[in-house]
Design a protein around this motif. Structure first.
Motif, PDB file in Angstrom:
ATOM      1  N   TYR A 168       0.587  -1.130  -0.338  1.00 12.89           N
ATOM      2  CA  TYR A 168      -0.305  -0.284  -0.020  1.00 12.89           C
ATOM      3  C   TYR A 168       0.928   1.126  -0.535  1.00 12.89           C
ATOM      4  CZ  TYR A 168      -4.450  -2.950   1.556  1.00 12.89           C
ATOM      5  OH  TYR A 168      -4.740  -3.353   1.111  1.00 12.89           O
TER       6      TYR A 168
ATOM      7  N   LYS B 123       4.058   1.370   1.946  1.00 14.37           N
ATOM      8  CA  LYS B 123       3.635   0.146   3.016  1.00 14.37           C
ATOM      9  C   LYS B 123       4.039  -1.239   2.981  1.00 14.37           C
ATOM     10  CE  LYS B 123       1.155  -0.573   7.256  1.00 14.37           C
ATOM     11  NZ  LYS B 123       0.579  -1.666   6.740  1.00 14.37           N
TER      12      LYS B 123
ATOM     13  N   ALA C 198       2.505  -4.829   2.758  1.00 10.52           N
ATOM     14  CA  ALA C 198       0.951  -5.374   4.174  1.00 10.52           C
ATOM     15  C   ALA C 198       0.691  -7.197   3.314  1.00 10.52           C
ATOM     16  CB  ALA C 198      -0.204  -4.971   2.995  1.00 10.52           C
TER      17      ALA C 198
ATOM     18  N   PRO D  68      -4.136 -12.602  13.584  1.00  9.36           N
ATOM     19  CA  PRO D  68      -4.008 -11.844  14.038  1.00  9.36           C
ATOM     20  C   PRO D  68      -4.962 -10.224  13.456  1.00  9.36           C
ATOM     21  CG  PRO D  68      -2.119 -12.141  14.330  1.00  9.36           C
ATOM     22  CD  PRO D  68      -2.922 -12.843  13.969  1.00  9.36           C
ATOM     23  N   SER D  69      -5.515  -9.827  13.564  1.00 14.37           N
ATOM     24  CA  SER D  69      -6.252  -7.763  12.924  1.00 14.37           C
ATOM     25  C   SER D  69      -4.605  -7.758  12.527  1.00 14.37           C
ATOM     26  CB  SER D  69      -6.852  -7.236  14.028  1.00 14.37           C
ATOM     27  OG  SER D  69      -7.809  -6.803  12.965  1.00 14.37           O
ATOM     28  N   GLY D  70      -5.038  -7.621  11.457  1.00 16.15           N
ATOM     29  CA  GLY D  70      -3.657  -6.199  10.840  1.00 16.15           C
ATOM     30  C   GLY D  70      -2.785  -6.807  10.114  1.00 16.15           C
ATOM     31  N   CYS D  71      -2.843  -8.399   9.616  1.00 17.19           N
ATOM     32  CA  CYS D  71      -1.978  -9.184   9.539  1.00 17.19           C
ATOM     33  C   CYS D  71      -2.183  -9.377   8.029  1.00 17.19           C
ATOM     34  CB  CYS D  71      -2.545 -10.829  10.117  1.00 17.19           C
ATOM     35  SG  CYS D  71      -3.215 -11.944   9.360  1.00 17.19           S
ATOM     36  N   GLY D  72      -3.181  -9.236   7.423  1.00 15.53           N
ATOM     37  CA  GLY D  72      -3.125  -8.949   5.847  1.00 15.53           C
ATOM     38  C   GLY D  72      -4.165  -9.868   5.234  1.00 15.53           C
ATOM     39  N   LYS D  73      -4.701 -10.612   6.020  1.00 16.94           N
ATOM     40  CA  LYS D  73      -6.192 -11.745   5.346  1.00 16.94           C
ATOM     41  C   LYS D  73      -6.733 -11.235   4.630  1.00 16.94           C
ATOM     42  CE  LYS D  73      -8.342 -12.409   9.378  1.00 16.94           C
ATOM     43  NZ  LYS D  73      -6.993 -10.987  10.836  1.00 16.94           N
ATOM     44  N   SER D  74      -7.513  -9.936   4.928  1.00 18.56           N
ATOM     45  CA  SER D  74      -8.474  -9.313   3.897  1.00 18.56           C
ATOM     46  C   SER D  74      -7.930  -8.842   2.772  1.00 18.56           C
ATOM     47  CB  SER D  74      -8.714  -8.316   4.731  1.00 18.56           C
ATOM     48  OG  SER D  74      -9.971  -7.924   5.501  1.00 18.56           O
ATOM     49  N   THR D  75      -6.658  -8.511   2.627  1.00 22.52           N
ATOM     50  CA  THR D  75      -5.944  -8.111   1.656  1.00 22.52           C
ATOM     51  C   THR D  75      -5.802  -8.504   0.688  1.00 22.52           C
ATOM     52  OG1 THR D  75      -4.794  -6.379   3.626  1.00 22.52           O
ATOM     53  CG2 THR D  75      -3.662  -6.209   1.119  1.00 22.52           C
TER      54      THR D  75
ATOM     55  N   VAL E 273      -8.028   0.264  -5.067  1.00 20.40           N
ATOM     56  CA  VAL E 273      -7.121   1.337  -4.300  1.00 20.40           C
ATOM     57  C   VAL E 273      -5.902   2.050  -4.789  1.00 20.40           C
ATOM     58  CG1 VAL E 273      -5.823   1.900  -1.962  1.00 20.40           C
ATOM     59  CG2 VAL E 273      -7.745  -0.338  -2.232  1.00 20.40           C
TER      60      VAL E 273
ATOM     61  N   GLU F  78     -15.429 -12.660   6.639  1.00 11.45           N
ATOM     62  CA  GLU F  78     -15.267 -12.816   8.475  1.00 11.45           C
ATOM     63  C   GLU F  78     -17.008 -12.531   8.015  1.00 11.45           C
ATOM     64  OE1 GLU F  78     -14.119  -9.868  11.141  1.00 11.45           O
ATOM     65  OE2 GLU F  78     -12.163 -10.010   9.516  1.00 11.45           O
TER      66      GLU F  78
ATOM     67  N   HIS G  18     -12.103 -14.779  12.446  1.00  9.74           N
ATOM     68  CA  HIS G  18     -12.176 -14.285  13.666  1.00  9.74           C
ATOM     69  C   HIS G  18     -12.319 -15.554  14.465  1.00  9.74           C
ATOM     70  CE1 HIS G  18      -8.887 -11.170  14.038  1.00  9.74           C
ATOM     71  NE2 HIS G  18     -10.162 -10.151  12.616  1.00  9.74           N
TER      72      HIS G  18
HETATM   73  N1  LIG Z   1      -6.719   0.712   1.637  1.00 12.99           N
HETATM   74  C1  LIG Z   1      -5.360   0.845   2.962  1.00 12.99           C
HETATM   75  N2  LIG Z   1      -4.732   1.305   2.048  1.00 12.99           N
HETATM   76  C2  LIG Z   1      -3.011   1.708   3.032  1.00 12.99           C
HETATM   77  N3  LIG Z   1      -2.957   0.287   3.817  1.00 12.99           N
HETATM   78  C3  LIG Z   1      -4.206  -0.392   4.213  1.00 12.99           C
HETATM   79  C4  LIG Z   1      -5.160   0.044   3.408  1.00 12.99           C
HETATM   80  N4  LIG Z   1      -6.791  -1.607   3.247  1.00 12.99           N
HETATM   81  C5  LIG Z   1      -5.417  -2.618   4.960  1.00 12.99           C
HETATM   82  N5  LIG Z   1      -3.798  -2.100   4.632  1.00 12.99           N
HETATM   83  C6  LIG Z   1      -3.218  -2.144   5.963  1.00 12.99           C
HETATM   84  O1  LIG Z   1      -3.204  -3.095   5.690  1.00 12.99           O
HETATM   85  C7  LIG Z   1      -2.585  -4.048   6.260  1.00 12.99           C
HETATM   86  C8  LIG Z   1      -3.287  -5.172   5.861  1.00 12.99           C
HETATM   87  O2  LIG Z   1      -5.029  -4.764   6.761  1.00 12.99           O
HETATM   88  P1  LIG Z   1      -5.773  -6.035   6.794  1.00 12.99           P
HETATM   89  O3  LIG Z   1      -7.711  -5.779   6.322  1.00 12.99           O
HETATM   90  O4  LIG Z   1      -5.640  -7.039   5.057  1.00 12.99           O
HETATM   91  O5  LIG Z   1      -6.397  -7.078   7.924  1.00 12.99           O
HETATM   92  P2  LIG Z   1      -7.325  -8.044   8.322  1.00 12.99           P
HETATM   93  O6  LIG Z   1      -6.117  -8.966   9.004  1.00 12.99           O
HETATM   94  O7  LIG Z   1      -7.930  -7.914   7.439  1.00 12.99           O
HETATM   95  O8  LIG Z   1      -7.025  -7.181   9.481  1.00 12.99           O
HETATM   96  P3  LIG Z   1      -9.134  -6.946  10.124  1.00 12.99           P
HETATM   97  O9  LIG Z   1      -8.978  -9.311  10.599  1.00 12.99           O
HETATM   98  O10 LIG Z   1      -9.140  -6.681  11.963  1.00 12.99           O
HETATM   99  O11 LIG Z   1      -9.948  -7.567   8.853  1.00 12.99           O
HETATM  100  C9  LIG Z   1      -2.700  -3.361   7.409  1.00 12.99           C
HETATM  101  O12 LIG Z   1      -1.372  -2.959   8.116  1.00 12.99           O
HETATM  102  C10 LIG Z   1      -4.008  -2.376   6.972  1.00 12.99           C
HETATM  103  O13 LIG Z   1      -3.405  -1.046   8.036  1.00 12.99           O
END
Ligand SMILES: Nc1ncnc2c1ncn2[C@@H]1O[C@H](COP(=O)(O)OP(=O)(O)OP(=O)(O)O)[C@@H](O)[C@H]1O
Ligand SMILES: [Mg+2]
Lengths: 694, 274
Positions: free
Chosen positions: B37, B40, B42, B61-68, B80, B196, B227
């Protein structure tokens, strides 16, 4: 702090409420039929009028009276102080009539005689009503005849324009040929145009004689019937040899004194006037009105006032005759019951809403103004909606956010605060003079020097190449949306810039063209579009309301949840599909709200209207049954402008004041109605999304 | 714990993928995939298969990049602006990120369901057939048929069959989420991506969705982010554990939850950290 803010809130509410109440009261009250009151003044004269308002200042009352009878007294309204009056309770005579006329405003008086029939005073109303049916028929015929006259004029003007067009096209002077009728050596086209004009002239001459005769005949017929009134204004006859106190008690020692003053011969019985034939009414402390009613003679009224030596001076009431055909409405105001008043009130409102103005807009209807406002607002909306919505769509859905976009957004917000007169000035100088001038008479009229032909043509060729290039670039960068690559993005930028350049080039070539002389050159120097008119007024207002629409649309678009857009993309929808299937329907209530707010703002705007096309009195409607129905080049009447011009620009603005209030009420009502519709529509559309059927 | 600390320190790290996963035929094969991103990063060099016809759970854990990662599979991250990727993924052997790929066509081959139900502001019927509508499908009988099929597939048919023309927004949260699943399977996708899908729902609605996922197993290949460890153990065949943008360990669910190779995975799934 609670008290302070609460107090301020209360004051704000109070101010708004009192404004509304004031306009409502004044506007609703104006058309209500009141009593006609006759006041007696200290000097013994009388003053009559409808009481419009009464203010107490310094222990005296100031009365504002609608006195009418403008043709005699040359005023419609009068202020009178209670100190000038000998008696503040007025006399309301049941026999008095109010006549609303097509010209000269209201007439108040006692009907004395009808010229076309002998009848008792009780029957007057019936005969007038019957007579009016006939005169209105005559008036309709007159209108038709005058319309014909206008059409003939128009045809001749059209034929003249034809000749002028030939002159312009062939660069010849046909003036001589037109006058002498000799067409030797002229082109076929010129010959035809001249012959046509001659023929039209000939035909018009014949028709004109006939129509003019007919009009004269109708006019004569129209002025055949008249009504004689006695106005409450005296003409001194002489002194009556009688004691005031007895007179005012209704006793007459000597009726023959009256007879002498009036010059009445004795009848068969040798008596002049008998006491029974004279009825006396006290109007004020020093004034009497008396009615003399002898058999087989019209009723006569006299005004008697007290002189210093306690004797009385007698005046006959001034006679005044008016044409029956000029009567719009007539009724005895002092004799009406509540329901009858209500009926007159309703009919006056109906005339106000649907009728044409009389007396330079001070009387009669506001229909042309309402119509003009509505038509102009609708055209404005049709212009502003596509522009505003597309611009907002681009800013919210397509453009990449960045400093440029922020700057543009801030500028648009600021644009909403620019004083409207600025738009008026811009509309006048750009739309009317430049664009309008260009349409009328080509580049030269708009103030541009055309290029020489060869230069222009080479520029045209250059432009064609530019256009082709932009087309090629956009095709190359096509589908950039679905495939990512920096090269394509650059190409897209380049394509956009090229298109812009092409557009600018087209405009530039247009204003420099040596081959365009305008569409209405033949009419010059009379401007067609090169002046204030409906089209430019609508476009100016569209420009003025554009920020409102853009801001509202942007807000509506940003209120669309992103999850919906993502959901749509995830289904494999493209950008445009997402926008038109998901985003726009969801944002529609908000967009419509903004649009109606813009309409409400546009409908009430006056300042720019003064510059770009509104006029106080227009004879033609901007949208009517005449081909091509919508006349963009006509000036028009506008409600807001009408308020301004009536209230502050007319010769008799004091007299127009009541009408101004009524018009204000109407404008307020229209704007409120629009706003309410917006709120209602929004609520309804919201509800539809949340629950009910599709 | 030291491996996780090493990851946090940015040291290179080898994911552990059990052979029983690698031996099956993948519907999506993620090949050395990294995502940024802006500056950064991800996702770091992720390689993993999503096996055909099975349910694969992504935990971490939250923020580890699953959704990404999930959103990368159907290239939703293209929306994006600042995103940049390295590596590639294959959908049934076709590259997903090659420049010549038409994203729109690609997305049509997958269905996606989001964390919060997002029914469109239109009727239930139109919601379900939306993917067909945007393809310009007008055949009424076909649309009706697809609508019924998908709603039955999403176990919603009996509840809404009498009110197909009411707004999709008039349904309850759980029903809305099943409506979104029906929409996602309407175009008969090759992969179903669920981010989720139950986190905004109450336990009963969650139970229904879980039953539904169970029924869809075999017919569709499913990648689900969750989760909830119990949920992952109940419904998934394979589980992948992610941490700070890396894939840590991936194996059959029973293996991950009972005898994972790495102690860190065990710590996470038993709730000792995360
Ligand atoms: N649109 C974006 N622009 C910049 N950074 C992003 C964006 N979306 C996510 N991130 C960053 O990428 C990392 C991974 O985000 P992601 O949403 O994939 O986490 P996650 O595992 O799905 O978390 P959660 O369980 O809370 O949903 C995070 O550090 C987040 O801050
Ligand atoms: Mg997430």
């Amino acid at each position: 702090m609670v008290w302070l803010s609460g107090g301020m809130f209360a004051i704000a509410c109070l101010m708004i409420l009192s404004l509304l109440a004031f306009v409502l009261w004044q506007g609703l009250w104006t058309l209500w039929p009141r009593n006609y009151s006759i006041y007696s003044r200290n000097d013994g004269s009388i003053l009559g009028g409808e009481l419009y308002s009464k203010q107490s200042i310094d222990g005296q009352d100031k009365l504002y009276l609608r006195t009418g009878n403008y043709d005699i007294s040359s005023r419609h309204f009068a202020y009178v102080s209670s100190l000038e009056l000998s008696d503040e309770t007025p006399w309301t005579d049941p026999d008095l009539w109010l006549v609303e006329r097509k010209e000269w405003g209201n007439l108040y008086g006692f009907p004395k005689d009808l010229s076309w029939t002998k009848s008792a005073p009780e029957e007057f109303a019936k005969h007038v009503a019957l007579g009016l049916q006939e005169t209105s028929k005559i008036d309709r015929q007159l209108a038709v005849a005058k319309d014909q006259l206008k059409r003939t004029d128009h045809q001749i003007a059209q034929a003249r324009l034809g000749v002028r067009r030939v002159e312009l096209a062939e660069k010849v002077d046909l003036q001589n040929a037109v006058e002498t009728g000799s067409v030797e050596g002229l082109s076929e086209l010129a010959k035809r145009a001249i012959e046509r004009l001659a023929e039209r002239n000939l035909r018009a001459d014949e028709a004109m004689i006939q129509i003019n005769e007919q009009i004269a005949e109708l006019e004569a017929k129209r002025s055949e019937r008249s009504i004689v009134f006695e106005l409450p204004i005296g003409q001194e006859l002489g002194k009556l040899d009688a004691d005031w106190s007895e007179l005012s008690a209704g006793k007459l020692k000597d009726a023959s004194g009256f007879a002498t003053l009036l010059g009445i011969e004795s009848d068969d019985n040798g008596a002049g006037i008998s006491e029974q034939q004279i009825s006396v009414k006290q109007v004020g402390k020093g004034h009497l009105l008396c009615k003399v009613q002898r058999q087989n003679e019209p009723v006569r009224r006299l005004s008697i006032r007290r002189l210093a030596d306690n004797s009385a001076s007698v005046s006959t009431l001034q006679e005044h005759s008016i044409l029956l055909a000029d009567v719009v409405r007539f009724f005895p105001p002092n004799k009406l019951g509540f329901l009858e008043r209500l009926g007159i009130y309703a009919s006056r409102w109906w005339e106000f809403l649907s009728g044409d103005p009389r007396e330079a807009g001070m009387e009669g209807g506001f229909f042309p103004a309402i119509w003009g406002t509505v038509v102009m607002t609708i055209i404005m909306s049709m212009a502003v909606i596509p522009f505003g919505v597309l611009a907002a769509l681009y800013m919210r859905e397509y453009a990449k956010s960045g400093w440029l976009l922020s700057v543009i957004r801030i500028s648009i917000n600021n644009l909403a605060g620019v004083p409207s007169i600025v738009y008026g000035v811009f509309g006048l100088s750009f739309f009317c003079y430049i664009v309008g001038g260009y349409i009328d008479g080509g580049p030269r009229k708009a103030g541009f020097t055309p290029w020489p032909s060869p230069v222009w043509f080479s520029a045209l060729a250059g432009l064609a190449i530019l256009g082709l290039a932009s087309f090629a670039v956009s095709v190359l960068s096509g589908q950039a949306e679905t495939r990512r690559s920096p090269f394509r993005a650059t190409l897209r930028w380049a394509g956009g810039l090229l298109w812009l350049a092409t557009l600018a080039g087209i405009v530039w070539l247009l204003i420099r063209s040596p081959h365009f002389e305008g569409f209405y050159q033949a009419q010059l120097p009379n401007p067609t579009f090169g002046k204030g008119c409906l089209l430019w007024a609508a476009l100016t207002l569209a420009l003025l309301t554009l920020p409102v629409v853009i801001v509202a649309t942007e807000e509506a678009l940003s209120a669309v949840p992103n999850s919906l857009r993502e959901g749509s993309y995830a289904c494999g929808a493209g950008k445009w599909q997402t926008i038109h299937r998901i985003v726009l329907p969801y944002a529609r209530p908000g967009i419509i709200t903004g649009f109606i707010l813009a309409m409400a703002r546009g409908a009430g705007e006056v300042a720019p209207m003064m510059l770009v096309g509104a006029i106080p009195l227009a004879t033609e409607l901007p949208l009517d049954g005449e081909f091509p129905f919508l006349h963009g080049s006509r000036s028009f009447m506008h409600l807001g402008f009408q308020i301004y011009s009536l209230g502050f620009q007319s010769q008799n603005s004091e007299a127009a004041k009541p009408m101004v209030f009524t018009a204000t009420l109407l404008l307020l009502a229209i704007v409120t109605l629009l706003n309410q519709t917006a709120i209602w529509l929004r609520a309804r559309l919201r509800k539809r999304f949340e629950t009910s059927q599709f | 714990m030291n491996r996780l600390k090493a990851i946090a320190d940015g040291q290179t790290f080898e994911s552990v993928i059990h052979p029983e996963v690698l031996s099956r035929e993948p519907v999506v094969a993620i090949k050395d995939f990294s995502l940024f991103y802006g500056r950064k990063q991800a996702l770091y060099n992720i390689s993993m298969p999503i096996v055909k016809g099975l349910v694969t759970a992504l935990v971490g854990p939250s923020g580890c990049g699953k959704s990404t990662l999930l959103r990368s599979v159907n290239r939703m991250n293209d929306l994006v602006e600042s995103v940049r990727i390295e590596g590639d993924m294959l959908l049934n052997g076709d590259s997903i990120f090659a420049p010549s790929v038409d994203v729109i066509e690609l997305r049509k081959r997958m269905g996606m369901v989001f964390q919060k139900p997002n029914p469109f502001p239109m009727s239930i019927f139109e919601n379900v057939v939306y993917p067909l509508r945007i393809d310009g499908q007008r055949d009424k009988t076909l649309l009706n048929q697809v609508c019924e099929q998908s709603l039955r597939g999403a176990a919603l048919w009996d509840e809404v069959k009498d009110r197909l023309h009411e707004s999709g927004l008039s349904l309850s949260g759980g029903q809305q989420q099943r409506l979104c699943i029906a929409r996602a399977i309407a175009s008969d996708p090759e992969v179903l991506l669920l981010d989720e899908p139950c986190s905004a729902l109450d336990p009963i609605a969650t139970g229904k969705i879980e039953d539904l996922i169970d029924r869809l197993r075999g017919e569709y290949s499913i990648l689900i982010v969750t989760h909830n460890m119990q949920q992952a153990s109940r419904i998934s065949d394979h589980t992948a554990f992610m941490y700070l943008g890396r894939l840590v360990e991936m194996a059959e669910t029973s293996t991950i939850f009972t005898r994972p190779t790495l102690s860190e995975t065990e710590d996470y799934v038993t709730g000792r950290f995360g």
